[in-house]
Enzyme design. Structure first.
Site, PDB file in Angstrom:
ATOM      1  N   ASP A   1       0.520  -1.112   0.121  1.00  0.00           N
ATOM      2  CA  ASP A   1      -0.511  -0.063  -0.022  1.00  0.00           C
ATOM      3  C   ASP A   1       1.223   0.922   0.131  1.00  0.00           C
ATOM      4  O   ASP A   1       1.954   0.860   0.346  1.00  0.00           O
ATOM      5  CB  ASP A   1      -0.791   0.251   1.177  1.00  0.00           C
TER       6      ASP A   1
ATOM      7  N   CYS B   1      -4.520  -0.834  -2.514  1.00  0.00           N
ATOM      8  CA  CYS B   1      -4.413   0.629  -2.263  1.00  0.00           C
ATOM      9  C   CYS B   1      -5.409   0.677  -3.420  1.00  0.00           C
ATOM     10  O   CYS B   1      -5.645   0.373  -4.532  1.00  0.00           O
ATOM     11  CB  CYS B   1      -3.065   0.849  -2.376  1.00  0.00           C
TER      12      CYS B   1
ATOM     13  N   CYS C   1     -10.458   4.562   0.120  1.00  0.00           N
ATOM     14  CA  CYS C   1      -9.464   4.450  -0.156  1.00  0.00           C
ATOM     15  C   CYS C   1      -9.146   3.274   1.117  1.00  0.00           C
ATOM     16  O   CYS C   1      -9.886   3.448   2.239  1.00  0.00           O
ATOM     17  CB  CYS C   1      -8.950   5.894   0.924  1.00  0.00           C
TER      18      CYS C   1
END
Length: 262
Positions: free
Chosen positions: A11, A74, A184
């Site tokens: 990420d 991500c 997110c």
């Protein structure tokens, strides 16, 4: 690739640990390798080319460390780079996209809110997914500018964080949304704060459990489920400080958190 090899996860920083927690809960026997590319966070403000280059860099590192499958934890990296990664590497990839589909299908008001980074909302993959599932749905898209750096620094008590969330949620409440999609992987850490701001009828939805289920499905499909029952290695690496990782993962035993340049 051997079943005893680790699941690789990357990420743009610490946010993907929200995804790691769901994977570890569903697959507690698996070794995991997590890369927090905090040095380059947030990805959401970068160009598609930069995001792709960073995703390739992280993938190469995880492969070098023996990952048997890679979770792109991500949203921004998934929506901008996963097709490139799948084309260039012979390993299963799992991506994370905003959970637009379940929100759109379950909405009673026909209005949903999406809180995401600029990089996710402006990507072609996000646009395609949104167009597919929101034909009869009104979508309020809000860029969560400034949220990721505060989470990366572990600034959960910073009044600025509350101020930003109030500002971003206001237009969604005004539009009568009944679902808030978190776009997110950093944002699930804001759920306690969001729950205080949102009216009770607005449900929060994120992608963590779906990603964990897909990881399990692909491991089974490729016969890569770890059979040994010895204690798994749970390794986390950051290319900046490790304070926030330690804070977010404080409840877990047997984890290794280190800094590493990558």
């Amino acid at each position: 690739m051997k079943a005893d090899n680790p699941i690789g996860i990357f990420d743009s920083g610490v946010g993907g640990t929200s995804i790691w927690k769901e994977i570890h809960q569903l697959l507690p026997n698996e070794h995991t390798l997590y890369l927090a590319d905090s040095k380059n966070a947030p990805y959401g403000n970068r160009s598609a080319e930069e995001i792709s280059a960073l995703s390739v860099k992280n993938t190469e590192k995880l492969l070098e460390m023996g990952a048997k499958i890679i979770v792109v934890a991500c949203n921004t990296a998934t929506t901008n780079a996963i097709s490139l990664l799948r084309k260039n590497y012979d390993i299963p990839f799992i991506g994370i996209e905003p959970a637009i589909k379940p929100a759109a299908l379950q909405s009673k008001t026909g209005k949903i809110g999406i809180l995401a980074t600029r990089g996710t909302l402006s990507s072609a993959l996000f646009s395609q997914t949104s167009d597919t599932f929101t034909k009869d749905i009104s979508v309020v898209e809000v860029i969560g500018e400034g949220l990721v750096p505060l989470i990366e620094n572990g600034d959960f008590d910073n009044p600025e964080l509350d101020k930003l969330l109030q500002k971003y949620i206001k237009p969604m409440i005004a539009a009568n949304v009944d679902y808030l999609v978190l776009g997110c992987s950093h944002y699930p850490y804001l759920i306690p704060k969001l729950s205080k701001i949102l009216p009770e009828h607005i449900k929060i939805i994120d992608s963590g459990i779906a990603v964990a289920k897909q990881t399990k499905f692909l491991l089974e499909k490729h016969d890569l489920i770890r059979k040994e029952i010895s204690t798994p290695k749970l390794q986390f690496y950051s290319n900046t400080g490790i304070g926030t990782l330690k804070y977010l993962l404080g409840e877990f035993d047997n984890i290794e958190i280190e800094t590493m340049d990558f």
